[in-house]
Design a protein around this motif. Sequence first.
Motif, mmCIF file in Angstrom:
data_model
loop_
_atom_site.group_PDB
_atom_site.id
_atom_site.type_symbol
_atom_site.label_atom_id
_atom_site.label_comp_id
_atom_site.label_asym_id
_atom_site.label_seq_id
_atom_site.Cartn_x
_atom_site.Cartn_y
_atom_site.Cartn_z
ATOM 1 N N VAL A 1 8.754 9.509 3.881
ATOM 2 C CA VAL A 1 8.142 10.718 3.330
ATOM 3 C C VAL A 1 6.628 10.521 3.308
ATOM 4 C CG1 VAL A 1 10.097 11.375 1.880
ATOM 5 C CG2 VAL A 1 8.337 9.854 0.964
ATOM 6 N N ASP A 2 5.891 11.592 3.036
ATOM 7 C CA ASP A 2 4.443 11.443 2.916
ATOM 8 C C ASP A 2 4.088 10.900 1.538
ATOM 9 O OD1 ASP A 2 3.550 13.793 1.028
ATOM 10 O OD2 ASP A 2 4.968 14.678 2.436
ATOM 11 N N ARG A 3 2.863 10.383 1.402
ATOM 12 C CA ARG A 3 2.432 9.722 0.176
ATOM 13 C C ARG A 3 2.481 10.657 -1.027
ATOM 14 N NH1 ARG A 3 -2.031 8.655 3.208
ATOM 15 N NH2 ARG A 3 -3.389 9.590 1.618
ATOM 16 N N PHE A 4 2.133 11.912 -0.825
ATOM 17 C CA PHE A 4 2.020 12.842 -1.947
ATOM 18 C C PHE A 4 3.393 13.214 -2.508
ATOM 19 C CE2 PHE A 4 -1.502 13.412 1.016
ATOM 20 C CZ PHE A 4 -2.555 13.057 0.192
ATOM 21 N N ARG A 5 4.350 13.460 -1.621
ATOM 22 C CA ARG A 5 5.711 13.743 -2.088
ATOM 23 C C ARG A 5 6.289 12.525 -2.791
ATOM 24 N NH1 ARG A 5 11.162 14.482 1.523
ATOM 25 N NH2 ARG A 5 12.583 14.804 -0.227
ATOM 26 N N LEU A 6 6.021 11.337 -2.238
ATOM 27 C CA LEU A 6 6.517 10.099 -2.840
ATOM 28 C C LEU A 6 5.950 9.912 -4.239
ATOM 29 C CD1 LEU A 6 7.857 7.328 -2.863
ATOM 30 C CD2 LEU A 6 5.902 6.446 -1.587
ATOM 31 N N SER A 7 4.651 10.108 -4.409
ATOM 32 C CA SER A 7 4.019 9.917 -5.718
ATOM 33 C C SER A 7 4.586 10.870 -6.755
ATOM 34 C CB SER A 7 2.502 10.113 -5.605
ATOM 35 O OG SER A 7 1.920 9.095 -4.829
ATOM 36 N N GLY B 1 0.827 -1.202 0.000
ATOM 37 C CA GLY B 1 0.000 0.000 0.000
ATOM 38 C C GLY B 1 0.859 1.249 0.000
ATOM 39 N N MET B 2 0.272 2.382 -0.367
ATOM 40 C CA MET B 2 1.022 3.633 -0.409
ATOM 41 C C MET B 2 1.509 4.055 0.968
ATOM 42 S SD MET B 2 1.764 4.842 -3.334
ATOM 43 C CE MET B 2 2.219 6.508 -2.828
ATOM 44 N N ASP B 3 0.709 3.811 2.010
ATOM 45 C CA ASP B 3 1.150 4.162 3.359
ATOM 46 C C ASP B 3 2.399 3.372 3.736
ATOM 47 O OD1 ASP B 3 -0.816 6.044 3.868
ATOM 48 O OD2 ASP B 3 -2.245 4.541 4.595
ATOM 49 N N GLU B 4 2.402 2.094 3.413
ATOM 50 C CA GLU B 4 3.556 1.240 3.701
ATOM 51 C C GLU B 4 4.789 1.704 2.930
ATOM 52 O OE1 GLU B 4 4.968 -3.353 2.681
ATOM 53 O OE2 GLU B 4 2.826 -2.848 2.712
ATOM 54 N N LEU B 5 4.585 2.034 1.662
ATOM 55 C CA LEU B 5 5.706 2.472 0.833
ATOM 56 C C LEU B 5 6.240 3.819 1.306
ATOM 57 C CD1 LEU B 5 7.372 1.747 -1.686
ATOM 58 C CD2 LEU B 5 5.673 2.953 -3.072
ATOM 59 N N ALA B 6 5.346 4.727 1.652
ATOM 60 C CA ALA B 6 5.777 6.044 2.143
ATOM 61 C C ALA B 6 6.535 5.913 3.455
ATOM 62 C CB ALA B 6 4.552 6.947 2.314
#
Length: 279
Positions: free
Chosen positions: A200-206, A190-195
């Motif tokens: 970092v936060d999900r939005f910066r990561l994406s 999931g994005m939370d796990e990856l972030a």
Amino acid sequence: MATHNWIDLAQDADTGIETLRAHFEGHAYDPHWHDSYLIGVTEQGVQQFNCRRARHNSVPGQVFLVEPGELHDGDAPTADGFTYHMLYLDPQWLTREVSAVFEEAPVNSQLSFARTLTDDPRLAVATSHAFRTLHSGELRIVRQRAMDQLLERLTGQLHWRRRYGEDPRLPWVAHKAREYLHAHLHHDVGMDELALACAVDRFRLSRAFKSAFGLPPHAYLVQLRLARARHLLAKGELPADVAITLGFADQSHLGRWFVRAYGLTPAAYRKRCTNLPDR
């Protein structure tokens, strides 16, 4: 796949090189990448595709060259569609075969194509000849000679470059996320796990990931799984088993993504690589 589109795919028993000839009208395939070097020739029509952040239009006689991991798509901008033939070259095989031509590879480097599209007529002839001999299962000595001739012409389009993984222009967070996805290919990430793994936060990561690799993390993970699925199917594993192994919801879920990227079903791909019927 529309009835007017067709794909003819085979695999060379000695080298594992896949050969493909296909025709598409309208939209051919969604953005995707391969873990092979692609070299092909447009036979008819206009083959339009995006690669290396640029749009290309390949016309009859031109050779197109795509590296492993390079995102590309395919469309036919004219009503008559386009026809092409192509070889998928394994990176290890290609590096080994050209070692007699190139000096020893620099540390942390890999072979790279100088350009995506070329008008070299001798390379086009060599590519088409290699395709025909492999695709039709000519004598081994004939196939080997054809591939040697292709490599002789191909070396003019090759050079060594640093691997993407060490490219300092790409942000650290994008590298970290990609490494995590490769290490957890079979997991429901999931994005939370990856972030969290990248701090970092999900939005910066994406934003960082898509800027670096052209796809958001979830789409990149799908491409990883599809590339792995090709290998497993080519070895004869059943589509349903491959789907479960790689974390797809079911065989239909794998099939939908596979067709969008490659233009044929997992079962059809498996059969053409192995001659084994689907069960």
